[in-house]
Scaffold this motif. Structure first.
Motif, PDB file in Angstrom:
ATOM      1  N   CYS A  15       5.243   7.554  -0.790  1.00 19.74           N
ATOM      2  CA  CYS A  15       6.283   6.948  -1.614  1.00 19.74           C
ATOM      3  C   CYS A  15       6.700   7.897  -2.731  1.00 19.74           C
ATOM      4  CB  CYS A  15       5.787   5.623  -2.190  1.00 19.74           C
ATOM      5  SG  CYS A  15       7.025   4.754  -3.183  1.00 19.74           S
ATOM      6  N   ARG A  62       0.838  -1.209   0.000  1.00 23.09           N
ATOM      7  CA  ARG A  62       0.000   0.000   0.000  1.00 23.09           C
ATOM      8  C   ARG A  62       0.871   1.255   0.000  1.00 23.09           C
ATOM      9  NH1 ARG A  62      -2.624  -2.727   3.909  1.00 23.09           N
ATOM     10  NH2 ARG A  62      -2.121  -1.174   5.495  1.00 23.09           N
ATOM     11  N   LEU A  73       3.721   1.612  -1.449  1.00 23.74           N
ATOM     12  CA  LEU A  73       4.240   1.824  -2.800  1.00 23.74           C
ATOM     13  C   LEU A  73       3.260   2.587  -3.690  1.00 23.74           C
ATOM     14  CD1 LEU A  73       5.968  -1.600  -3.489  1.00 23.74           C
ATOM     15  CD2 LEU A  73       7.058   0.579  -2.912  1.00 23.74           C
ATOM     16  N   ARG A  74       1.976   2.508  -3.371  1.00 20.37           N
ATOM     17  CA  ARG A  74       0.952   3.205  -4.151  1.00 20.37           C
ATOM     18  C   ARG A  74       0.574   4.551  -3.542  1.00 20.37           C
ATOM     19  NH1 ARG A  74      -0.978  -2.109  -3.717  1.00 20.37           N
ATOM     20  NH2 ARG A  74      -2.557  -1.482  -2.216  1.00 20.37           N
ATOM     21  N   SER A  75       1.224   4.940  -2.447  1.00 21.08           N
ATOM     22  CA  SER A  75       0.827   6.142  -1.714  1.00 21.08           C
ATOM     23  C   SER A  75       1.606   7.378  -2.150  1.00 21.08           C
ATOM     24  CB  SER A  75       1.053   5.930  -0.214  1.00 21.08           C
ATOM     25  OG  SER A  75       2.433   5.995   0.095  1.00 21.08           O
ATOM     26  N   HIS A  76       1.074   8.531  -1.761  1.00 22.80           N
ATOM     27  CA  HIS A  76       1.785   9.783  -2.033  1.00 22.80           C
ATOM     28  C   HIS A  76       3.051   9.878  -1.190  1.00 22.80           C
ATOM     29  CE1 HIS A  76       0.982  12.165   1.640  1.00 22.80           C
ATOM     30  NE2 HIS A  76      -0.125  11.455   1.703  1.00 22.80           N
TER      31      HIS A  76
END
Length: 161
Positions: free
Chosen positions: A154, A147, A149-152
């Motif tokens: 990251c 999750r 890796l898909r976040s702002h």
């Protein structure tokens, strides 16, 4: 018809070049950190060994109200490298902070692991928390990290490089 890149303002082209350089630098660092002693490291392990990545992951976990997992993992890392005279004090602190059923930052451990830790907190050794730490690491790797890796958080970390 597409007019090509020449129709874009030069400031856009410069920004794109800058981002390409940053991303290639990040990929190079990532590759160098993955290879250690001839074996590939887990991506989460690479992230945790990088100061910017660690801070970004901490911010993400805080936003999900699961920062205790990372804090426990870090406390175990600190415990492992502590001198034996400090280990008993740190073991007690880790237990009261993360393991005890009413702990303020209680981590999600199965009853068997929790009981095993309770039985050795009076006489801790360097590997006292290894199994519990590995369980929390696995939880973060399988649940939180994808999750992240898909976040702002990251994306912000990538921009910081």
């Amino acid at each position: 018809m597409c007019k090509g890149l020449s129709s874009l303002p030069s400031s856009c082209l410069e920004r794109a070049k800058g981002m390409r350089v940053k991303l290639s630098h990040l990929a190079e660092i990532h590759h160098k950190q993955k290879v250690q002693d001839g074996k590939m490291l887990q991506d989460l392990e690479t992230l945790l060994s990088n100061k910017i990545g660690l801070q970004a992951f901490r911010g993400f976990l805080r936003s999900e109200f699961s920062e205790e997992n990372l804090e426990f993992w870090l406390a175990c890392e600190d415990y492992r490298v502590s001198s034996s005279d400090l280990q008993k004090i740190k073991a007690s602190s880790i237990y009261s902070q993360f393991i005890h059923p009413d702990a303020p930052l209680e981590v999600n451990l199965d009853a068997e692991t929790r009981e095993a830790l309770l039985s050795v907190t009076d006489s801790p050794c360097a590997d006292t928390f290894d199994e519990a730490q590995q369980r929390i690491y696995s939880l973060m790797a399988k649940d939180s990290f994808p999750r992240f890796l898909r976040s702002h958080h990251c994306m912000d970390a990538i921009k910081a490089f």
